[in-house]
Scaffold this motif. Structure first.
Motif, PDB file in Angstrom:
ATOM      1  N   VAL A  43       0.811  -1.092   0.004  1.00  7.59           N
ATOM      2  CA  VAL A  43      -0.083   0.115  -0.050  1.00  7.59           C
ATOM      3  C   VAL A  43       0.663   1.344   0.091  1.00  7.59           C
ATOM      4  O   VAL A  43       0.372   2.310  -0.599  1.00  7.59           O
ATOM      5  CB  VAL A  43      -1.067   0.008   1.184  1.00  7.59           C
ATOM      6  N   LEU A  44       1.986   1.143   0.732  1.00  8.77           N
ATOM      7  CA  LEU A  44       2.815   2.553   0.865  1.00  8.77           C
ATOM      8  C   LEU A  44       3.333   2.797  -0.628  1.00  8.77           C
ATOM      9  O   LEU A  44       3.932   3.858  -0.534  1.00  8.77           O
ATOM     10  CB  LEU A  44       3.862   2.084   1.917  1.00  8.77           C
ATOM     11  N   ASN A  45       3.511   1.850  -1.346  1.00  8.90           N
ATOM     12  CA  ASN A  45       4.285   2.330  -2.914  1.00  8.90           C
ATOM     13  C   ASN A  45       3.012   3.078  -3.851  1.00  8.90           C
ATOM     14  O   ASN A  45       3.499   3.262  -4.801  1.00  8.90           O
ATOM     15  CB  ASN A  45       4.559   0.898  -3.367  1.00  8.90           C
TER      16      ASN A  45
ATOM     17  N   LYS B 175       0.328   5.648  -5.279  1.00  6.33           N
ATOM     18  CA  LYS B 175       0.449   7.186  -5.297  1.00  6.33           C
ATOM     19  C   LYS B 175      -0.305   8.037  -4.224  1.00  6.33           C
ATOM     20  O   LYS B 175       0.278   8.934  -3.785  1.00  6.33           O
ATOM     21  CB  LYS B 175       0.075   7.688  -6.682  1.00  6.33           C
ATOM     22  N   TYR B 176      -1.420   7.588  -3.616  1.00  5.00           N
ATOM     23  CA  TYR B 176      -2.221   8.258  -2.714  1.00  5.00           C
ATOM     24  C   TYR B 176      -1.479   8.664  -1.590  1.00  5.00           C
ATOM     25  O   TYR B 176      -1.497   9.522  -0.814  1.00  5.00           O
ATOM     26  CB  TYR B 176      -3.485   7.716  -2.573  1.00  5.00           C
ATOM     27  N   ILE B 177      -0.619   7.662  -1.328  1.00  2.74           N
ATOM     28  CA  ILE B 177       0.187   7.739  -0.066  1.00  2.74           C
ATOM     29  C   ILE B 177       1.481   8.761  -0.316  1.00  2.74           C
ATOM     30  O   ILE B 177       1.603   9.869   0.608  1.00  2.74           O
ATOM     31  CB  ILE B 177       0.971   6.606   0.317  1.00  2.74           C
ATOM     32  N   LEU B 178       1.831   8.781  -1.556  1.00  2.00           N
ATOM     33  CA  LEU B 178       2.876   9.794  -1.784  1.00  2.00           C
ATOM     34  C   LEU B 178       2.368  11.119  -1.675  1.00  2.00           C
ATOM     35  O   LEU B 178       2.961  12.309  -1.304  1.00  2.00           O
ATOM     36  CB  LEU B 178       3.691   9.461  -3.384  1.00  2.00           C
ATOM     37  N   ALA B 179       1.166  11.216  -2.309  1.00  2.00           N
ATOM     38  CA  ALA B 179       0.213  12.516  -2.415  1.00  2.00           C
ATOM     39  C   ALA B 179       0.296  13.090  -1.030  1.00  2.00           C
ATOM     40  O   ALA B 179       0.392  14.245  -0.577  1.00  2.00           O
ATOM     41  CB  ALA B 179      -0.855  12.350  -3.087  1.00  2.00           C
ATOM     42  N   ALA B 180      -0.076  12.134  -0.008  1.00  2.00           N
ATOM     43  CA  ALA B 180      -0.518  12.614   1.298  1.00  2.00           C
ATOM     44  C   ALA B 180       0.756  13.139   2.096  1.00  2.00           C
ATOM     45  O   ALA B 180       0.723  14.086   2.665  1.00  2.00           O
ATOM     46  CB  ALA B 180      -0.973  11.370   2.028  1.00  2.00           C
TER      47      ALA B 180
ATOM     48  N   LEU C 222       0.261   6.640   7.948  1.00  2.00           N
ATOM     49  CA  LEU C 222       0.644   5.101   8.256  1.00  2.00           C
ATOM     50  C   LEU C 222      -0.623   4.262   8.856  1.00  2.00           C
ATOM     51  O   LEU C 222      -1.443   3.394   8.342  1.00  2.00           O
ATOM     52  CB  LEU C 222       1.695   4.821   9.237  1.00  2.00           C
ATOM     53  N   PHE C 223      -1.262   5.166  10.082  1.00  2.00           N
ATOM     54  CA  PHE C 223      -2.091   4.204  10.696  1.00  2.00           C
ATOM     55  C   PHE C 223      -3.628   4.813  10.338  1.00  2.00           C
ATOM     56  O   PHE C 223      -4.858   3.950  10.769  1.00  2.00           O
ATOM     57  CB  PHE C 223      -2.175   4.612  12.283  1.00  2.00           C
TER      58      PHE C 223
ATOM     59  N   ASN D  43      -6.550   0.458   3.971  1.00  2.00           N
ATOM     60  CA  ASN D  43      -6.421  -0.282   2.900  1.00  2.00           C
ATOM     61  C   ASN D  43      -5.719  -1.592   3.156  1.00  2.00           C
ATOM     62  O   ASN D  43      -5.968  -2.612   2.667  1.00  2.00           O
ATOM     63  CB  ASN D  43      -6.052   0.371   1.894  1.00  2.00           C
ATOM     64  N   ALA D  44      -4.635  -1.674   4.021  1.00  2.00           N
ATOM     65  CA  ALA D  44      -3.761  -2.710   4.418  1.00  2.00           C
ATOM     66  C   ALA D  44      -4.379  -3.708   5.318  1.00  2.00           C
ATOM     67  O   ALA D  44      -4.055  -4.943   5.161  1.00  2.00           O
ATOM     68  CB  ALA D  44      -2.550  -2.196   4.778  1.00  2.00           C
TER      69      ALA D  44
END
Lengths: 340, 556
Positions: A233-235, A237-242, A253-254, A260-261
């Protein structure tokens, strides 16, 4: 509409599974060389006693009639009578089942509270020291035999450190001076309801070691599962955006990633709940925990087939319904599941 | 830096443990919730105060002084006094009493009066009169009398499970008056001995049994005339008994107020309990650890004879064991002494025939086979098997390490004689099924333990060796009319002329030994482990693993 037909289909399947399990266990229990009538009578039976018991227990009838009689009773809420102890199985289960469920639930709680955060952090900080240590312990957790770990923990926390009690659900003093009023059979709940703090504390102390022993496997599994899906999940794009947006790492993370994870982790947790129900057998014997494990061990050793069949059915019911529940949850979260 | 997470987790866990451990001192004043099941007898037990100390879960010595804790290795399958035929007697013997009591070995008299003060029979032991103790009450307040005796025994007979068959000879029970009861038997029998049985001979309150029925007893109730009654029962975990204040024997200073049974099926846990002092008494510990325990000052290991023995029944109907010489050769081929010393480590003594030492009808004069392979070889040669050359099937109950090791050791010895012993572990049920399928198809050697229901040599000599039309426990398939006649005669006499009966029983055993019907391996020793401050314990093999808590005190 799709969703409902899916659920109904799954329910019908669940009934089929339960019925087949009842047939299989019933017939296996009867095919094994054993003489329930002799067991019913006692250790040095006389021939006329056995003959009488055979009629009393309906063992003189054909096997399929016996099965139908058994199922008929089952549908009327009668699980039958133990051959060895002569008591109604339902009466025994009233005390044994809550004891096991309490142990398993506390164990699952430990798995969630310890396993998920560790999995998240270890996934977030891949290849860090924390990750290596966590991975080491999670591999150990899924592979250490529980009977060995249980004994080790007893040796450490009871014999050496004197911090935790050795076995049982309550200490003698509690039984003598602060008896627990049985309401649900879950001692932690019962003592809370009645405000019996002494007993609550005692029950809590007693459950730590066996629950932790039981939880090692689910903890290890949860950590590994959460870690893997976190990395995935961390890979995205929405994580990058966040992160670019400057959200605090904790939220990323949490809240964002974990949401999603966690789906595969929930599935694994559900399955390890049922695993724990049977895994509890060993743990219960080591910690003298008066639950299903102790009960079914004795039943197997004395080929007490009504008990064996009943306990198998109960575990199957849990297995089937937890699976069903998980399937439904998945269908809610991801409607694509229902299309298969 | 990163490791911090892990460490804080570990430290946090430890902290939680310790916090719970210390607890808040203000809480314990919360009044104890009433026990779920009130024993039917109003417990006017001394006011139970919460323990003075609030911190430790470990009971303090002072709080525990009046509580006897028995760490018990099995659960209690059936607490119904009419049906129970198992380890429940550890509990039931403290609650119920019998008309007579079988004294421990070495006592002057065989029997002691309990609920009956005296008894007599007619000349051929077919009519027995028991005079009952006066002023005895059941724990529910009901009077103990002849009607209660009649009810209990008739009910037990009627339900007919467990050891109820011991009352088979009883045809009719007559209430002569309130304190006299007369038994009319259909054939002669030692009713005084039968009445002392540790199973199926308990006298219970007719009112309680009629009103509540069997399941109620199994929920954790008992209504006997004995010194203790059940106060609470957590199935599979713990059973608490408390004093019956109106016990006819009265109470003296220092006797225990409460008896607690702690159930744990793990020998290691049992050992930890006795070592740490959380339990006062236990058995079934790992045999290898007994010597170390014995060396401790605060622990005593009691080793006493039991009335249980291990036999290897030889298939007397199937070649080659239908030949007496071959059976004798086998009897000479087992290294009894070495096995008992090395493997059993003193947990057993070699048997003198089938009746265990300490029981009436046992004789130390009886011939014991001994380990002598030359003699065995010679006998085999006489029988026409100079070099052995045959297979034998040895079956034992899987899970019994002693039976298994015995088979392995014996296999090695028999190999020297050219005999191939196949050692086969089976579930007891399967082993028994095979044996009952008939001598031709069955095993050659069946090892099993035997123990008596009521204490009579007849239990051993009849069950295992008397001719049987339908095979049950005569798994040597032995048939000898002369032997049958001897023991039947002895049994008839055992009510009226016990001395003569004993002579006949011993004569019968000589026949068995000469015929080498079985290998009489050993009498099992009862091993019990107690805290050293427990005084007054006497083992009684007639009531296996029973501790009569009424007889105990704790040294200050």
């Amino acid at each position: 509409m799709h969703r409902w037909t899916y659920i109904v289909r799954r329910l019908i399947l669940a009934v089929v599974v339960l019925l087949s399990v009842s047939v299989v266990t019933f017939f296996i229990a009867r095919v094994v060389p054993s003489d329930p009538a002799a067991a019913w009578v006692g250790s040095h039976p006389k021939p006329d006693q056995i003959a009488r018991a055979r009629i009393e227990l309906g063992l003189d009838k054909p096997l399929y009639v016996q099965y139908l009689m058994y199922m008929n009773k089952l549908f009327h809420g009668d699980l039958g009578t133990s051959v060895q102890t002569h008591h109604p199985i339902l009466m025994d289960l009233k005390t044994y089942l809550p004891a096991t469920l309490e142990l398993v639930l506390v164990g699952m709680l430990m798995a969630i509270v310890i396993g998920i955060p560790l999995g998240v952090l270890s996934g977030a900080k891949k290849e860090s020291v924390l990750d290596h240590v966590t991975r080491f312990f999670s591999v150990a957790g899924v592979s250490i035999p529980t009977f060995w770990l249980g004994l080790l923990l007893q040796l450490l926390f009871f014999s050496k450190l004197g911090l935790l009690p050795l076995n049982g659900r309550l200490s003698v003093d509690t039984t003598l001076y602060h008896p627990v009023t049985q309401i649900t059979g879950f001692y932690l709940v019962d003592t809370l309801i009645t405000g019996n703090w002494f007993a609550f504390k005692d029950a809590l102390l007693h459950i730590i070691l066996p629950a932790f022993t039981l939880a090692t496997y689910p903890i290890g599994l949860t950590v590994r599962m959460t870690r893997t899906s976190m990395i995935e999940v961390l890979n995205q794009k929405y994580i990058l955006a966040a992160r670019v947006a400057g959200l605090p790492e904790r939220t990323v993370l949490f809240v964002l990633a974990l949401k999603n994870a966690i789906i595969p982790t929930i599935t694994v947790l559900g399955l390890s709940f049922v695993y724990s129900l049977t895994g509890a057998i060993l743990v219960e014997v080591i910690f003298s925990w008066p639950g299903l494990g102790t009960y079914v061990t004795n039943a197997v050793l004395s080929l007490d087939f009504p008990v064996i069949v009943s306990v198998t059915l109960i575990v199957t019911v849990f297995y089937v319904f937890i699976n069903l529940f998980l399937d439904i949850v998945q269908a809610m979260l991801d409607p694509r599941v229902t299309l298969q | 830096m990163k490791k911090k997470w892990l460490w804080s987790l570990i430290v946090g866990l430890l902290l939680v443990t310790m916090l719970v451990q210390c607890g808040s001192p203000a809480q314990p004043t919360a009044t104890p919730a009433p026990p779920t099941q009130e024993p039917s007898a109003k417990p006017t037990t001394p006011p139970t105060q919460p323990p003075a100390s609030t911190q430790a879960p470990e009971p303090t010595a002072a709080a525990r002084a009046n509580v006897f804790v028995y760490a018990h290795p099995t659960t209690f399958p059936d607490l119904d006094p009419a049906k129970s035929y198992s380890n429940d007697s550890a509990v039931l013997s403290n609650c119920y009493e019998t008309l007579t009591f079988y004294n421990p070995p070495g006592s002057k008299e065989l029997l002691k009066p309990v609920l009956a003060t005296s008894w007599e029979s007619n000349a051929d032991a077919t009519e027995w009169t028991f005079h009952l103790r006066k002023g005895v009450k059941f724990q529910d307040g009901e009077p103990f009398n002849a009607a209660a005796v009649k009810y209990s025994i008739e009910k037990t007979k009627e339900i007919g499970v467990g050891a109820a068959y011991i009352w088979d000879p009883v045809e009719d029970i007559e209430v002569v008056d309130d304190y006299t009861v007369k038994f009319h038997l259909s054939y002669p029998a030692p009713l005084d001995l039968i009445a002392s049985s540790g199973y199926a001979a308990w006298i219970y309150s007719p009112k309680a049994y009629e009103e509540h029925g069997s399941d109620w007893f199994n929920e954790g109730h008992c209504v006997g005339t004995g010194p203790y009654t059940i106060e609470s029962y957590d199935r599979g975990s713990r059973l608490v008994m408390t004093r019956f204040d109106d016990y006819w024997g009265g109470w003296k200073e220092g006797q225990f107020d409460k008896v607690v049974f702690e159930i744990s099926e793990d020998p290691v846990v049992l050992q930890q309990m006795i070592e740490s002092g959380t339990a006062d008494f236990t058995y079934s510990l790992p045999p290898d650890n007994l010597d170390a325990l014995d060396a401790r000052e605060d622990i005593v290991v009691y080793r006493n004879p039991s009335f249980q023995n291990l036999l290897g029944l030889l298939n007397t109907q199937k070649p080659p064991l239908d030949n007496k010489l071959v059976r004798q050769a086998l009897s000479y081929s087992f290294p009894y002494k070495q096995f008992i010393d090395v493997v059993m480590k003193g947990r057993a003594v070699q048997s003198h025939g089938p009746v265990p030492a300490g029981m009436w009808g046992h004789s130390d004069e009886l011939f014991q086979y001994y380990y002598d392979l030359d003699k065995a070889k010679q006998l085999l040669a006489e029988a026409g098997y100079p070099n052995g050359g045959f297979d034998l099937l040895y079956t034992y109950a899987t899970g019994d390490m002693d039976e298994q090791q015995l088979g392995e050791v014996w296999k090695a010895e028999l190999a020297k004689l050219g005999i191939n012993l196949k050692v086969q572990g089976m579930s007891w049920e399967a082993q028994w099924e095979l044996a009952k399928s008939g001598p031709e198809k069955a095993q050659d050697i069946f090892v099993m333990y035997w123990w008596p229901d009521y204490i009579s040599p007849y239990s051993f000599l009849y069950s295992m060796f008397h001719s049987e039309d339908e095979i049950l426990f005569n798994l040597a398939y032995y048939r000898n009319p002369k032997y049958d006649e001897l023991i039947d005669k002895a049994n008839e006499l055992s009510g009226s002329d016990r001395k003569k009966a004993e002579e006949l029983f011993i004569e019968a055993q000589k026949i068995l030994i000469d015929d080498a019907v079985a290998l009489f391996f050993y009498d099992v020793q009862n091993i019990h482990v107690a805290r050293a401050d427990i005084k007054g314990y006497v083992d009684n093999p007639a009531y296996p693993h029973v501790v009569f808590a009424y007889q105990l005190t704790r040294a200050r």
